[in-house]
Motif scaffolding. Structure first.
Motif, mmCIF file in Angstrom:
data_model
loop_
_atom_site.group_PDB
_atom_site.id
_atom_site.type_symbol
_atom_site.label_atom_id
_atom_site.label_comp_id
_atom_site.label_asym_id
_atom_site.label_seq_id
_atom_site.Cartn_x
_atom_site.Cartn_y
_atom_site.Cartn_z
ATOM 1 N N GLY A 168 -3.778 53.845 -73.149
ATOM 2 C CA GLY A 168 -3.013 54.794 -72.365
ATOM 3 C C GLY A 168 -3.882 55.900 -71.817
ATOM 4 O O GLY A 168 -5.024 55.677 -71.415
ATOM 5 N N PHE A 169 -3.371 57.120 -71.813
ATOM 6 C CA PHE A 169 -4.091 58.278 -71.288
ATOM 7 C C PHE A 169 -5.024 58.791 -72.375
ATOM 8 O O PHE A 169 -4.581 59.364 -73.372
ATOM 9 C CB PHE A 169 -3.107 59.359 -70.858
ATOM 10 N N VAL A 170 -6.322 58.564 -72.201
ATOM 11 C CA VAL A 170 -7.309 58.879 -73.233
ATOM 12 C C VAL A 170 -8.158 60.053 -72.787
ATOM 13 O O VAL A 170 -8.717 60.043 -71.687
ATOM 14 C CB VAL A 170 -8.209 57.655 -73.519
ATOM 15 N N ARG A 171 -8.237 61.069 -73.664
ATOM 16 C CA ARG A 171 -9.058 62.239 -73.380
ATOM 17 C C ARG A 171 -10.222 62.275 -74.366
ATOM 18 O O ARG A 171 -10.263 61.527 -75.343
ATOM 19 C CB ARG A 171 -8.237 63.522 -73.503
ATOM 20 N N ILE A 172 -11.174 63.143 -74.123
ATOM 21 C CA ILE A 172 -12.322 63.251 -75.006
ATOM 22 C C ILE A 172 -11.905 63.697 -76.404
ATOM 23 O O ILE A 172 -12.570 63.399 -77.392
ATOM 24 C CB ILE A 172 -13.384 64.213 -74.403
ATOM 25 N N ASP A 173 -10.770 64.409 -76.502
ATOM 26 C CA ASP A 173 -10.315 64.892 -77.803
ATOM 27 C C ASP A 173 -9.130 64.084 -78.346
ATOM 28 O O ASP A 173 -8.440 64.525 -79.271
ATOM 29 C CB ASP A 173 -9.941 66.369 -77.729
ATOM 30 N N THR A 174 -8.871 62.892 -77.795
ATOM 31 C CA THR A 174 -7.805 62.049 -78.326
ATOM 32 C C THR A 174 -8.117 61.672 -79.769
ATOM 33 O O THR A 174 -9.204 61.144 -80.045
ATOM 34 C CB THR A 174 -7.664 60.768 -77.485
ATOM 35 N N PRO A 175 -7.208 61.937 -80.705
ATOM 36 C CA PRO A 175 -7.493 61.619 -82.110
ATOM 37 C C PRO A 175 -7.642 60.113 -82.323
ATOM 38 O O PRO A 175 -6.865 59.316 -81.796
ATOM 39 C CB PRO A 175 -6.256 62.153 -82.855
ATOM 40 N N LEU A 176 -8.647 59.732 -83.094
ATOM 41 C CA LEU A 176 -8.848 58.342 -83.482
ATOM 42 C C LEU A 176 -8.865 58.256 -85.009
ATOM 43 O O LEU A 176 -9.339 59.173 -85.683
ATOM 44 C CB LEU A 176 -10.169 57.811 -82.915
ATOM 45 N N PRO A 177 -8.357 57.181 -85.567
ATOM 46 C CA PRO A 177 -8.292 57.073 -87.029
ATOM 47 C C PRO A 177 -9.639 56.725 -87.645
ATOM 48 O O PRO A 177 -10.533 56.188 -86.982
ATOM 49 C CB PRO A 177 -7.288 55.933 -87.247
ATOM 50 N N ARG A 178 -9.751 57.042 -88.920
ATOM 51 C CA ARG A 178 -10.905 56.647 -89.720
ATOM 52 C C ARG A 178 -10.416 55.820 -90.901
ATOM 53 O O ARG A 178 -9.336 56.047 -91.424
ATOM 54 C CB ARG A 178 -11.664 57.866 -90.240
ATOM 55 N N ARG A 179 -11.233 54.882 -91.317
ATOM 56 C CA ARG A 179 -10.912 53.985 -92.426
ATOM 57 C C ARG A 179 -11.848 54.308 -93.578
ATOM 58 O O ARG A 179 -13.079 54.317 -93.419
ATOM 59 C CB ARG A 179 -11.081 52.544 -91.971
ATOM 60 N N VAL A 180 -11.292 54.606 -94.746
ATOM 61 C CA VAL A 180 -12.086 54.937 -95.928
ATOM 62 C C VAL A 180 -12.343 53.661 -96.718
ATOM 63 O O VAL A 180 -11.386 52.984 -97.119
ATOM 64 C CB VAL A 180 -11.360 55.971 -96.811
ATOM 65 N N PRO A 181 -13.590 53.280 -96.931
ATOM 66 C CA PRO A 181 -13.875 52.047 -97.668
ATOM 67 C C PRO A 181 -13.294 52.097 -99.073
ATOM 68 O O PRO A 181 -13.175 53.168 -99.676
ATOM 69 C CB PRO A 181 -15.412 52.005 -97.716
ATOM 70 N N PRO A 182 -12.914 50.939 -99.619
ATOM 71 C CA PRO A 182 -12.411 50.906 -100.997
ATOM 72 C C PRO A 182 -13.460 51.436 -101.968
ATOM 73 O O PRO A 182 -14.663 51.292 -101.745
ATOM 74 C CB PRO A 182 -12.144 49.408 -101.246
ATOM 75 N N HIS A 183 -12.990 52.068 -103.044
ATOM 76 C CA HIS A 183 -13.858 52.561 -104.103
ATOM 77 C C HIS A 183 -14.834 53.622 -103.606
ATOM 78 O O HIS A 183 -15.937 53.756 -104.117
ATOM 79 C CB HIS A 183 -14.628 51.421 -104.767
ATOM 80 N N SER A 184 -14.438 54.350 -102.558
ATOM 81 C CA SER A 184 -15.293 55.422 -102.062
ATOM 82 C C SER A 184 -15.446 56.486 -103.129
ATOM 83 O O SER A 184 -14.508 56.861 -103.818
ATOM 84 C CB SER A 184 -14.690 56.042 -100.801
ATOM 85 N N ASN A 185 -16.672 57.013 -103.267
ATOM 86 C CA ASN A 185 -16.941 58.062 -104.255
ATOM 87 C C ASN A 185 -16.720 59.453 -103.684
ATOM 88 O O ASN A 185 -16.854 60.447 -104.379
ATOM 89 C CB ASN A 185 -18.393 57.952 -104.752
ATOM 90 N N ALA A 186 -16.352 59.520 -102.413
ATOM 91 C CA ALA A 186 -16.130 60.821 -101.794
ATOM 92 C C ALA A 186 -14.849 61.437 -102.324
ATOM 93 O O ALA A 186 -13.917 60.758 -102.697
ATOM 94 C CB ALA A 186 -16.052 60.676 -100.275
ATOM 95 N N THR A 187 -14.812 62.760 -102.338
ATOM 96 C CA THR A 187 -13.578 63.435 -102.697
ATOM 97 C C THR A 187 -12.581 63.265 -101.563
ATOM 98 O O THR A 187 -12.939 62.898 -100.443
ATOM 99 C CB THR A 187 -13.822 64.928 -102.944
ATOM 100 N N THR A 188 -11.330 63.549 -101.827
ATOM 101 C CA THR A 188 -10.299 63.325 -100.816
ATOM 102 C C THR A 188 -10.611 64.084 -99.534
ATOM 103 O O THR A 188 -10.515 63.544 -98.437
ATOM 104 C CB THR A 188 -8.925 63.750 -101.353
ATOM 105 N N GLY A 189 -10.976 65.326 -99.634
ATOM 106 C CA GLY A 189 -11.258 66.113 -98.438
ATOM 107 C C GLY A 189 -12.479 65.611 -97.683
ATOM 108 O O GLY A 189 -12.499 65.598 -96.465
ATOM 109 N N ASP A 190 -13.521 65.173 -98.411
ATOM 110 C CA ASP A 190 -14.747 64.728 -97.759
ATOM 111 C C ASP A 190 -14.572 63.380 -97.075
ATOM 112 O O ASP A 190 -15.384 63.005 -96.223
ATOM 113 C CB ASP A 190 -15.880 64.619 -98.788
ATOM 114 N N GLN A 191 -13.547 62.609 -97.426
ATOM 115 C CA GLN A 191 -13.342 61.313 -96.809
ATOM 116 C C GLN A 191 -13.077 61.445 -95.314
ATOM 117 O O GLN A 191 -13.378 60.540 -94.554
ATOM 118 C CB GLN A 191 -12.160 60.596 -97.475
ATOM 119 N N TRP A 192 -12.489 62.562 -94.908
ATOM 120 C CA TRP A 192 -12.081 62.698 -93.514
ATOM 121 C C TRP A 192 -13.017 63.611 -92.749
ATOM 122 O O TRP A 192 -12.824 63.855 -91.590
ATOM 123 C CB TRP A 192 -10.638 63.219 -93.461
#
Length: 205
Positions: free
Chosen positions: A181-205
């Motif tokens: 659709g209408f895509v801008r430079i700041d259009t939000p895109l999702p991120r996928r956190v790998p299973p068993h990530s050692n990052a804290t919840t906040g650092d995952q994003w």
């Protein structure tokens, strides 16, 4: 100057109209769903919660909330996959559109379209998120595409076209969700956190 682009408004048809349809489910998250918060490990229990909700034809919707971000799974079994969400804080609406196709003479869900609010409350975006439905125990559910409804005309029709064209052959963990659709430079895109990530919840994003 980078200009917004209007993408993928004309997608090839993949099936006759009578072979694909939609059904809708709406939820009172507290009354209609079962919380799994108490089943989480102690170190994770304080960071959010998980819900299992009934979908059409014996399918399930699974919702994970953590650090004010949502991750969704849809499938035949009550299995949560890798977390997938947007970097900004987000919430989801209470109605889900399930796209179904005819397989072996029966209409079966293969994709969902779900409206999300993404971003801070003063500047949030309403996004339509198209996801796969896990139809076998070894399959995952994941995002296929996102549509910013702010400036995209006929966003719901486009979401159905994206679901019908891309969801059936989408390989979670290999292919990446795209913006349509209408895509801008700041259009939000999702991120996928790998299973068993050692990052804290906040650092995952």
């Amino acid at each position: 100057m980078i200009r917004p682009a209007l993408l993928a408004l004309a997608l090839p048809a993949v099936a006759h109209a009578q072979d694909i349809d939609s059904v809708y489910t709406s939820y009172d998250w507290d009354a209609d769903c079962r919380t799994l918060e108490k089943d989480l490990p102690p170190e994770e229990a304080a960071m959010g919660f998980q819900l299992v909700c009934p979908g059409p034809q014996g399918f399930y919707l699974m919702l994970t909330e953590g650090d004010a971000r949502i991750s969704m799974d849809y499938g035949r079994t009550q299995v949560f996959g890798p977390r997938e969400s947007f970097t900004p804080f987000n919430t989801v609406h209470d109605t889900v559109e399930w796209r179904r196709q005819r397989l072996k003479g029966e209409m079966q869900p293969f994709a969902t379209i779900h409206r999300w609010d993404v971003g801070p409350s003063f500047d949030d975006r309403e996004m339509l998120v198209i996801s796969t439905v896990a139809t076998t125990p070894d399959a995952e559910s994941c995002m296929v595409g996102v549509i910013d409804t702010t400036d995209t005309p006929d966003a719901n029709a486009l979401a159905r076209a994206v679901a019908d064209r891309y969801a059936p052959g989408f390989v979670c963990g290999n292919a990446h969700a795209r913006a349509f659709g209408f895509v801008r430079i700041d259009t939000p895109l999702p991120r996928r956190v790998p299973p068993h990530s050692n990052a804290t919840t906040g650092d995952q994003w």
